[in-house]
Motif scaffolding. Structure first.
Motif, mmCIF file in Angstrom:
data_model
loop_
_atom_site.group_PDB
_atom_site.id
_atom_site.type_symbol
_atom_site.label_atom_id
_atom_site.label_comp_id
_atom_site.label_asym_id
_atom_site.label_seq_id
_atom_site.Cartn_x
_atom_site.Cartn_y
_atom_site.Cartn_z
ATOM 1 N N GLU A 46 0.826 -1.198 0.000
ATOM 2 C CA GLU A 46 0.000 0.000 0.000
ATOM 3 C C GLU A 46 0.869 1.260 0.000
ATOM 4 O O GLU A 46 0.586 2.207 -0.724
ATOM 5 C CB GLU A 46 -0.930 -0.005 1.229
ATOM 6 N N GLN A 47 1.900 1.246 0.794
ATOM 7 C CA GLN A 47 2.786 2.420 0.826
ATOM 8 C C GLN A 47 3.509 2.582 -0.502
ATOM 9 O O GLN A 47 3.688 3.704 -0.980
ATOM 10 C CB GLN A 47 3.794 2.302 1.968
ATOM 11 N N ALA B 218 -4.488 17.191 -5.810
ATOM 12 C CA ALA B 218 -4.217 16.027 -6.657
ATOM 13 C C ALA B 218 -4.261 14.728 -5.854
ATOM 14 O O ALA B 218 -4.721 13.696 -6.350
ATOM 15 C CB ALA B 218 -2.854 16.189 -7.333
ATOM 16 N N VAL B 219 -3.795 14.757 -4.604
ATOM 17 C CA VAL B 219 -3.841 13.573 -3.749
ATOM 18 C C VAL B 219 -5.285 13.144 -3.502
ATOM 19 O O VAL B 219 -5.629 11.952 -3.576
ATOM 20 C CB VAL B 219 -3.116 13.849 -2.406
ATOM 21 N N LEU C 287 2.158 6.847 -6.938
ATOM 22 C CA LEU C 287 1.161 7.834 -7.347
ATOM 23 C C LEU C 287 1.587 9.246 -6.944
ATOM 24 O O LEU C 287 1.424 10.203 -7.718
ATOM 25 C CB LEU C 287 -0.196 7.491 -6.723
ATOM 26 N N LEU C 288 2.143 9.373 -5.739
ATOM 27 C CA LEU C 288 2.581 10.685 -5.269
ATOM 28 C C LEU C 288 3.745 11.203 -6.100
ATOM 29 O O LEU C 288 3.808 12.390 -6.447
ATOM 30 C CB LEU C 288 2.982 10.579 -3.794
ATOM 31 N N ILE D 220 2.341 12.531 -9.263
ATOM 32 C CA ILE D 220 1.703 13.843 -9.055
ATOM 33 C C ILE D 220 2.759 14.952 -9.019
ATOM 34 O O ILE D 220 2.622 15.997 -9.668
ATOM 35 C CB ILE D 220 0.889 13.826 -7.747
ATOM 36 N N ILE D 221 3.801 14.722 -8.265
ATOM 37 C CA ILE D 221 4.837 15.746 -8.077
ATOM 38 C C ILE D 221 5.563 16.026 -9.389
ATOM 39 O O ILE D 221 5.801 17.182 -9.762
ATOM 40 C CB ILE D 221 5.810 15.311 -6.965
ATOM 41 N N HIS D 222 5.906 14.992 -10.121
ATOM 42 C CA HIS D 222 6.614 15.187 -11.393
ATOM 43 C C HIS D 222 5.717 15.830 -12.450
ATOM 44 O O HIS D 222 6.221 16.470 -13.383
ATOM 45 C CB HIS D 222 7.162 13.850 -11.894
ATOM 46 N N SER D 223 4.405 15.673 -12.316
ATOM 47 C CA SER D 223 3.506 16.343 -13.257
ATOM 48 C C SER D 223 3.522 17.856 -13.051
ATOM 49 O O SER D 223 3.235 18.621 -13.969
ATOM 50 C CB SER D 223 2.077 15.803 -13.103
#
Length: 390
Positions: free
Chosen positions: A309-310, A369-370, A316-317, A320-323
């Protein structure tokens, strides 16, 4: 000649590496003191005999160089003292202070030249040019050129900013003496009294050099970004450690050329036992000390490599950050999940130097985004604005 002097000193030296550095610095100071004092006395004599303000200015410049050499000697004597209770990191930064004093002295002398030259421009006088004057000036150029090369070689060998400044000052003297020589020749051939104007140019150049060196030593005392080669060497050492997950937050503190301290966060597998983690960190610190001469302190950051899960949230995080910006870098991910309460994601982000969003704006975008892509999580972000590893 220069290599012979340095190599002979090294062969005869019996002390430590740090002591050798101090000894070479003192040797450079003594040679500079002797040569500058000789040049000052000779130029003072021919300046008085010829009545040339530019030669007198050049003589006083050599007097300032003599005082600079004394300050350099004092600086190396004090910086070579071992650490004590009041100065646990040693005294090497005093070398920067002595260099600063040398630079202030150079600037002060430049202003004195400026005043004298303006007076000579307003009341021009003839310069008595003789063969002796020309010979002495050419001799001075030769001595100062040799002195500059000697300072440069010694500075490179012991990594001394003070001697780098002294080398620059010596080569400046070569150019100023060439200018004095030119003015004497021009007046001898044409009769034009340009002595005051030449003195003015010398004064402006000395003031500029003094101010420039002052700023350099202010930077050294305040603390500047380490050379990229030094950072790359540390990164290479860390990259060779196979067992660690990664590293971040490298900080480097310079307390003098031979006193470098650093700290770094080392990411390790959170399933390691304490002994394995300690042994790995201890090995990294020893390699830094023996290979780079750097006293390193490592902070351990456990990373969960086996929690699916982590790992899902991490990927995913990261997406998001690289986007938002591909240069953003994330580390220290921790997830706190509580029954019946909103879970929290903790992590750090290293911010590039020219990033155009504020911390609040970036946090708001990541939070939104999260919630859209991961779920009902609250984000808690620590923003890193240190650029050594970016």
């Amino acid at each position: 000649m220069i290599n012979y002097l340095l190599n002979r000193f090294e062969r005869n030296y019996k002390g430590t590496r740090e002591g050798l550095r101090t000894g070479l610095g003192i040797l450079a100071g003594k040679i500079g003191l002797l040569s500058n004092l000789v040049l000052f006395l000779i130029k003072l004599m021919i300046g008085l005999l010829s009545g040339s303000v530019s030669i007198m200015a050049d003589a006083i410049n050599n007097l300032s160089d003599t005082i600079s050499s004394i300050l350099t000697l004092i600086g190396f004597y004090i910086s070579g003292k071992p650490a004590d209770a009041e100065h646990p990191y040693g005294h090497e930064r005093f070398e920067y202070i002595s260099g600063m004093l040398v630079s202030v002295l150079i600037t002060f002398v430049g202003f004195q030249f400026l005043i004298t030259s303006v007076k000579r421009i307003m009341n021009p006088q003839s310069v008595k040019v003789t063969g002796l004057v020309l010979v002495i000036l050419i001799f001075s150029i030769g001595i100062k050129t040799w002195q500059s090369f000697f300072y440069q070689k010694t500075a490179k060998k012991i990594d001394s900013n003070t001697l780098v400044a002294s080398a620059k000052d010596s080569i400046n003297d070569v150019f100023t003496t060439l200018t004095v020589l030119l003015s004497a020749i021009v007046e001898g051939i044409t009769g034009l009294r340009i002595d005051g104007y030449v003195g003015l140019l010398i004064a402006i150049y000395i003031i500029y050099s003094g101010f420039k060196m002052i700023l350099e030593f202010i930077d050294a005392l305040m603390g500047t970004r380490p050379p990229q080669a030094e950072i790359d060497a540390m990164k290479e050492h860390l990259s060779l450690v196979k067992d660690i997950v990664g590293y971040h937050d490298l900080l480097i503190h310079n307390y003098g050329p031979n006193k470098v301290f650093a700290s770094v966060h080392i990411e390790i597998d959170d399933t390691w036992d304490l002994r394995k983690a300690h042994d790995t960190i201890d090995l990294i610190e020893r390699e830094f000390k023996h290979g780079l001469g750097v006293d390193l302190v490592c902070h351990m950051d456990p990373v969960s490599l086996h929690d699916q899960e982590q790992n899902r949230i991490y990927l995913l995080l990261k997406e998001i950050i690289h986007s938002l910006d591909n240069n953003l870098k994330m580390h220290d991910l921790q997830i706190e999940q509580k029954d019946g309460e909103t879970s929290t994601i903790y992590f750090d982000i290293a911010i590039p130097k020219d990033f155009n969003l504020t911390d609040n704006e970036l946090e708001e975008r990541i939070q939104y985004a999260v919630e859209q892509k991961i779920g009902e999580f609250q984000v808690e972000i620590t923003f890193d604005h240190i650029y050594l590893l970016i």
